[in-house]
Enzyme design. Sequence first.
Site, PDB file in Angstrom:
ATOM      1  N   SER A 166       0.835  -1.267   0.140  1.00 41.56           N
ATOM      2  CA  SER A 166       0.017  -0.142  -0.084  1.00 41.56           C
ATOM      3  C   SER A 166       0.977   1.511  -0.079  1.00 41.56           C
ATOM      4  CB  SER A 166      -0.987  -0.019   1.038  1.00 41.56           C
ATOM      5  OG  SER A 166      -0.218  -0.345   2.422  1.00 41.56           O
ATOM      6  N   HIS A 186      -5.526  -3.354  -2.752  1.00 45.12           N
ATOM      7  CA  HIS A 186      -4.746  -2.372  -4.072  1.00 45.12           C
ATOM      8  C   HIS A 186      -5.056  -3.056  -5.376  1.00 45.12           C
ATOM      9  CE1 HIS A 186      -4.435   0.768  -0.871  1.00 45.12           C
ATOM     10  NE2 HIS A 186      -3.678  -0.341  -0.315  1.00 45.12           N
ATOM     11  N   LYS A 198     -11.860   1.086  -1.956  1.00 37.89           N
ATOM     12  CA  LYS A 198     -10.938   1.534  -2.990  1.00 37.89           C
ATOM     13  C   LYS A 198     -11.412   1.360  -4.158  1.00 37.89           C
ATOM     14  CE  LYS A 198      -7.542   1.123   1.138  1.00 37.89           C
ATOM     15  NZ  LYS A 198      -7.006   0.089   1.891  1.00 37.89           N
TER      16      LYS A 198
END
Length: 390
Positions: free
Chosen positions: A177, A205, A236
């Site tokens: 990250s 991610h 996200k």
Amino acid sequence: MTPDFTADLDALDAAHLRRRRRVVQRYDGVRLTVDGREMLAFCSNDYLGLAQHPALIEAACEAAARFGVGATASPLVCGHSSAHEALEAELAAFVGLPRALYFYAGFAANVGIVPALVGRGDAVFSDTLNHACLIDGARLSRADVQVYPHADVDALGRLLAASSARRKLIATDAVFSMDGDIAPLPALLELANRFDALLLIDDAHGFGVLGEGGRGTAAMFGLRSPRLIVMATLGKAAGVAGAFVAGEDDLVEWIMQRARSYIFATAAPALIAETLRVSLKLIAAEEWRRQTLQDLNRRLRAGCAKVLPSGWQLTASKTPIQPIIIGDNASALAAMSGLWQKGFWAPAIRPPTVPEGTARLRLSLSAAHTLGDVDQLIEALASLAPQTPG
Ligand SMILES: *Cc1c(COP(=O)(O)O)cnc(C)c1O
């Protein structure tokens, strides 16, 4: 005597480690209004630009009308709605694993999953750059925690070979990250096979961004194995909230029986689950969002290569996370505030989030950015630079 935290806070100030929040009045893609001023954000994890998508907003409103806004209870009582049930089936199908379980947050997922899988007498093998919630999950599990150097497959192999733990779990971020690099998942899975371990990957991610149709980092590598456990967050790239874990039927059932953060927490609102169902469809269907990210990525890296001052360095990331390593905390903060004055929001990340001496600007790209946005940022970075290379 009451405990005195003033000195502790003063120490944070002195080390340039005090965090402050900004209040955002309005979100319009990557344009955020702060103190009445529009800032161009390079700090959000809304990689695909879905967080304000009209179809998602409509889904949320319709679901609120049908289900209400609160889930009313934990999933094992009466908080698990038909929306959650459908979402889990769709998530499992999306990542190509037998079953998925939806959590209200990624942090909660990992601190629940790891202790559900391992305990005393077992061992967790954890990459040194893993996210805080994997680290905390490992600590909570009471298993023996063995930290291996970042992405170091050989070192991990040696630790596994030397371990006599009953059950072994390798845990890693799929995309790191704070650096944006990708874990060597095929080699990790090979080790898992060789040493009879489970492999838990946190794809916070990579989900939505990597792999065919955004199916994530494991899909990008074409990994398939009953030892593979995929966790990914949905606040996200998916633009909403929550997380899921997916894997073999019995394993996921066991997590549901044992993960305390699942059992003892109110379920996410059904409207979130319904919104995620629409998000999943857009993630799969709209390839242009991932294409845009790649175009932005190339533009940013080419521009930075020209203007970054010596000593500032982009990492080797191929993902939308594009950190510029600066080094000391004060310089990273100065860079952040220099950009802020010019209307750009790029966060300085300092220890303990990243190792000492590697304070950085963590730039993140979104499909909501234009190439022009990136050009403007590069111009601003150039004007900040104390000196240019060459
Ligand atoms: C953001 C993040 C989490 C936490 O997910 P939330 O849904 O924000 O709680 C977990 N793991 C990684 C790698 C993350 O980046």
